[in-house]
Design a protein around this motif. Structure first.
Motif, PDB file in Angstrom:
ATOM      1  N   ASP A   1       0.839  -1.197   0.000  1.00 34.16           N
ATOM      2  CA  ASP A   1       0.000   0.000   0.000  1.00 34.16           C
ATOM      3  C   ASP A   1       0.879   1.255   0.000  1.00 34.16           C
ATOM      4  N   PRO A   2       0.495   2.288  -0.750  1.00 35.37           N
ATOM      5  CA  PRO A   2       1.272   3.532  -0.729  1.00 35.37           C
ATOM      6  C   PRO A   2       1.166   4.228   0.628  1.00 35.37           C
ATOM      7  N   ILE A   3       2.159   5.064   0.900  1.00 35.77           N
ATOM      8  CA  ILE A   3       2.285   5.694   2.223  1.00 35.77           C
ATOM      9  C   ILE A   3       1.914   7.168   2.104  1.00 35.77           C
ATOM     10  N   PRO A   4       1.028   7.680   2.976  1.00 38.57           N
ATOM     11  CA  PRO A   4       0.701   9.115   2.935  1.00 38.57           C
ATOM     12  C   PRO A   4       1.827   9.966   3.499  1.00 38.57           C
ATOM     13  N   LEU A   5       1.804  11.244   3.176  1.00 38.79           N
ATOM     14  CA  LEU A   5       2.801  12.174   3.694  1.00 38.79           C
ATOM     15  C   LEU A   5       2.443  12.587   5.117  1.00 38.79           C
ATOM     16  N   VAL A   6       3.465  12.939   5.877  1.00 41.35           N
ATOM     17  CA  VAL A   6       3.279  13.370   7.267  1.00 41.35           C
ATOM     18  C   VAL A   6       3.191  14.897   7.274  1.00 41.35           C
ATOM     19  N   ILE A   7       2.025  15.411   7.658  1.00 37.19           N
ATOM     20  CA  ILE A   7       1.791  16.856   7.692  1.00 37.19           C
ATOM     21  C   ILE A   7       1.572  17.260   9.150  1.00 37.19           C
ATOM     22  N   HIS A   8       2.417  18.168   9.641  1.00 33.98           N
ATOM     23  CA  HIS A   8       2.321  18.611  11.037  1.00 33.98           C
ATOM     24  C   HIS A   8       1.119  19.534  11.243  1.00 33.98           C
ATOM     25  N   HIS A   9       0.933  20.487  10.355  1.00 30.97           N
ATOM     26  CA  HIS A   9      -0.176  21.433  10.477  1.00 30.97           C
ATOM     27  C   HIS A   9      -0.540  21.923   9.081  1.00 30.97           C
ATOM     28  N   TYR A  10      -1.665  22.590   8.989  1.00 33.28           N
ATOM     29  CA  TYR A  10      -2.195  23.028   7.700  1.00 33.28           C
ATOM     30  C   TYR A  10      -2.260  24.561   7.662  1.00 33.28           C
ATOM     31  N   PRO A  11      -1.212  25.204   7.178  1.00 32.87           N
ATOM     32  CA  PRO A  11      -1.260  26.669   7.076  1.00 32.87           C
ATOM     33  C   PRO A  11      -2.001  27.119   5.814  1.00 32.87           C
ATOM     34  N   VAL A  12      -2.905  28.059   5.977  1.00 29.92           N
ATOM     35  CA  VAL A  12      -3.729  28.563   4.882  1.00 29.92           C
ATOM     36  C   VAL A  12      -3.507  30.058   4.750  1.00 29.92           C
ATOM     37  N   CYS A  13      -3.427  30.527   3.509  1.00 30.17           N
ATOM     38  CA  CYS A  13      -3.273  31.954   3.239  1.00 30.17           C
ATOM     39  C   CYS A  13      -4.646  32.609   3.156  1.00 30.17           C
ATOM     40  N   ILE A  14      -4.817  33.706   3.882  1.00 31.09           N
ATOM     41  CA  ILE A  14      -6.048  34.491   3.872  1.00 31.09           C
ATOM     42  C   ILE A  14      -5.677  35.906   3.421  1.00 31.09           C
ATOM     43  N   THR A  15      -6.313  36.382   2.343  1.00 31.30           N
ATOM     44  CA  THR A  15      -5.948  37.647   1.726  1.00 31.30           C
ATOM     45  C   THR A  15      -7.062  38.669   1.921  1.00 31.30           C
TER      46      THR A  15
ATOM     47  N   LEU B   1      -2.156  31.361   8.365  1.00 37.28           N
ATOM     48  CA  LEU B   1      -2.544  30.857   9.683  1.00 37.28           C
ATOM     49  C   LEU B   1      -2.944  29.394   9.570  1.00 37.28           C
ATOM     50  N   ASN B   2      -2.763  28.655  10.674  1.00 40.52           N
ATOM     51  CA  ASN B   2      -3.226  27.281  10.732  1.00 40.52           C
ATOM     52  C   ASN B   2      -4.418  27.184  11.668  1.00 40.52           C
ATOM     53  N   SER B   3      -4.907  25.956  11.855  1.00 42.36           N
ATOM     54  CA  SER B   3      -6.093  25.776  12.697  1.00 42.36           C
ATOM     55  C   SER B   3      -5.823  26.030  14.166  1.00 42.36           C
ATOM     56  N   TYR B   4      -4.534  26.085  14.579  1.00 46.77           N
ATOM     57  CA  TYR B   4      -4.182  26.369  15.963  1.00 46.77           C
ATOM     58  C   TYR B   4      -3.988  27.862  16.217  1.00 46.77           C
ATOM     59  N   LYS B   5      -4.354  28.683  15.228  1.00 42.31           N
ATOM     60  CA  LYS B   5      -4.222  30.147  15.299  1.00 42.31           C
ATOM     61  C   LYS B   5      -2.768  30.581  15.443  1.00 42.31           C
ATOM     62  N   GLU B   6      -1.881  29.807  14.849  1.00 45.43           N
ATOM     63  CA  GLU B   6      -0.460  30.165  14.848  1.00 45.43           C
ATOM     64  C   GLU B   6      -0.146  30.930  13.564  1.00 45.43           C
ATOM     65  N   LEU B   7       0.600  31.996  13.693  1.00 44.70           N
ATOM     66  CA  LEU B   7       0.949  32.826  12.548  1.00 44.70           C
ATOM     67  C   LEU B   7       2.101  32.176  11.785  1.00 44.70           C
ATOM     68  N   CYS B   8       1.840  31.839  10.521  1.00 46.61           N
ATOM     69  CA  CYS B   8       2.849  31.187   9.683  1.00 46.61           C
ATOM     70  C   CYS B   8       3.428  32.120   8.627  1.00 46.61           C
ATOM     71  N   GLY B   9       2.851  33.267   8.431  1.00 46.15           N
ATOM     72  CA  GLY B   9       3.371  34.225   7.448  1.00 46.15           C
ATOM     73  C   GLY B   9       2.504  35.461   7.409  1.00 46.15           C
ATOM     74  N   LEU B  10       3.135  36.591   7.140  1.00 44.71           N
ATOM     75  CA  LEU B  10       2.421  37.857   7.041  1.00 44.71           C
ATOM     76  C   LEU B  10       3.094  38.713   5.979  1.00 44.71           C
ATOM     77  N   HIS B  11       2.304  39.190   5.034  1.00 47.06           N
ATOM     78  CA  HIS B  11       2.848  40.014   3.957  1.00 47.06           C
ATOM     79  C   HIS B  11       1.880  41.163   3.693  1.00 47.06           C
ATOM     80  N   LEU B  12       2.442  42.367   3.594  1.00 50.04           N
ATOM     81  CA  LEU B  12       1.671  43.566   3.304  1.00 50.04           C
ATOM     82  C   LEU B  12       2.256  44.213   2.056  1.00 50.04           C
ATOM     83  N   GLY B  13       1.471  44.253   0.987  1.00 59.57           N
ATOM     84  CA  GLY B  13       1.921  44.838  -0.268  1.00 59.57           C
ATOM     85  C   GLY B  13       1.125  46.072  -0.623  1.00 59.57           C
TER      86      GLY B  13
END
Length: 419
Positions: A184-198, A228-240
């Motif tokens: 069986d193929p092996i899934p990837l290990v993902i620690h958290h899911y960071p999503v970009c919100i614009t 941000l991820n589901s734990y409300k941790e800041l993973c990136g911030l950009h202001l253009g």
């Protein structure tokens, strides 16, 4: 990027949009903090994901290959992200050419996913300093209607969560890659899911709207992208752009984005779990049926391909029954119009006979001899039964001549008597 083909927002459109924002309304009827609907669809291959954010559509595909690790990270795998802007999405995008927008999107996505250590790269190591897995995420923009970054980040996360790599074993110096039938193929290990919100910013920070469209992006003074991820941790911030924002405004916007990120992560996990259960049950799945459902739903239909097929099948059955009923009625009418008549055999001469209806009377037909057509002799009149002519197919479509054979003996006998 070709600026000639780029759609420019006119001054009238800009004034109209700003006037609507002053009245706290948007062109599509959404609230300032309201987002468009997200749809996540997986393909038949592992790691193939189609995401639509409103009318913005993105296709992500994950692939893996074995490479040598980097010298600085000998026990870690490699993760590469690539966003492709092709002319299919917008006419001003050029294929195979890096534009400023594509470079900016790639860097923001790498900051959100790669630099935040969302994927466990150490689990991709096969043998230290020799072989590691190199994961590549290719993101193709299919339709550009604003906010590519959010749609691309959702597609990349969903594709990584859905991807399965083949199992590898090391037997001494040889590496064996097992097929799906073997292991069986092996899934990837993902620690958290960071999503970009614009968010787009207007009038120096007076109006901040979420999930901007293509018209709002062209009018906005600046934009702010928060990872941000589901734990409300800041993973990136950009202001253009150019906008003066106070710390209180940034914190308020970040709290709203955190709630949105939690909803998106929950939707990704539920969709991946549902897809895995369907694969275990061996149900039909893929982008084709789901995109057809999405198209039907956009056009105001039921949104379920099975429902549409069943409706079409029942409609076809009804049409067949109606056609059969019409054929039966037509045949019955033809029988009524052409009732069966009793016929009898009538002898016309020596060696000739005809089928004549009992109620049919004989009529007199005039036959002109071709030899005497131009002469002054008398015209011979021969009594021929009408049914003989009726039995011939005069109205036939054939180009062959219709020949009527009369009683030759009577005709020659009359000619001899005249002579």
């Amino acid at each position: 990027m070709s600026n000639v083909r780029k759609t420019i927002v006119s001054n009238c459109e800009k004034k109209f949009l700003l006037k609507n924002l002053a009245e706290w309304t948007r062109l599509d009827g959404r609230a300032f903090d309201e987002f468009r609907k997200v749809s996540i669809v997986f393909g038949k291959d592992w790691g193939c994901c189609h995401v639509s954010l409103g009318k913005t559509r993105v296709l992500a595909q994950v692939s893996a290959e074995i490479q040598q690790p980097k010298s600085s990270r000998p026990s870690e795998g490699i993760l590469n992200l690539n966003i492709e802007l092709n002319p299919l999405a917008a006419p001003h995008f050029e294929a195979g050419r890096q534009s400023d927008l594509s470079v900016q999107l790639n860097r923001l996505l790498e900051k959100c996913l790669k630099d935040s250590k969302a994927l466990d790269l150490e689990s991709l190591c096969i043998k230290m300093n020799e072989k590691v897995w190199a994961i590549r995420v290719d993101i193709n923009v299919l339709n550009y209607e604003g906010n590519i970054l959010d749609c691309a980040s959702i597609a990349a996360l969903a594709a990584l969560a859905h991807f399965r790599r083949p199992d590898v074993t090391c037997d001494g110096e040889e590496f064996i890659i097992h097929s799906v039938k073997q292991r069986d193929p092996i899934p990837l290990v993902i620690h958290h899911y960071p999503v970009c919100i614009t968010y787009s910013i207007f009038n120096g920070g007076e109006y901040i709207i979420a999930d901007p469209t293509i018209q709002e992006e062209g009018v906005a003074d600046a934009f702010m992208s928060i990872g941000l991820n589901s734990y409300k941790e800041l993973c990136g911030l950009h202001l253009g752009g150019k906008a003066d924002l106070t710390p209180e405004m940034i914190l308020t916007t970040a709290n709203k984005a955190a709630r949105r990120a939690g909803q998106i992560v929950q939707q990704i996990k539920e969709t991946v779990e549902k897809e895995n259960n369907e694969r275990l049950e061996k149900q039909k799945s893929g982008c084709g049926l789901s995109l057809l459902n999405l198209t039907i739903e956009d056009n105001g239909g039921p949104g379920d391909i099975s429902t549409v097929i069943n409706q079409w099948a029942t409609k076809e059955k009804k049409n067949k029954k109606k056609s059969k009923r019409k054929d039966k009625e037509l045949k019955s009418k033809q029988k009524e119009d052409c009732p069966s008549e009793t016929v009898e055999i009538q002898k016309c001469g020596e060696g000739t006979a005809a089928l004549v209806p009992k109620d049919q009377k004989e009529n007199v037909w005039t036959v002109i001899d071709s030899d005497k057509e131009n002469s002054d002799d008398e015209i011979e009149v021969i009594e021929v039964p009408k049914p003989v002519i009726d039995l011939l197919d005069v109205n036939t479509d054939s180009e062959e001549d219709v020949v009527v054979v009369l009683n030759a003996d009577d005709k020659t006998r009359k000619k001899k008597m005249k002579k």
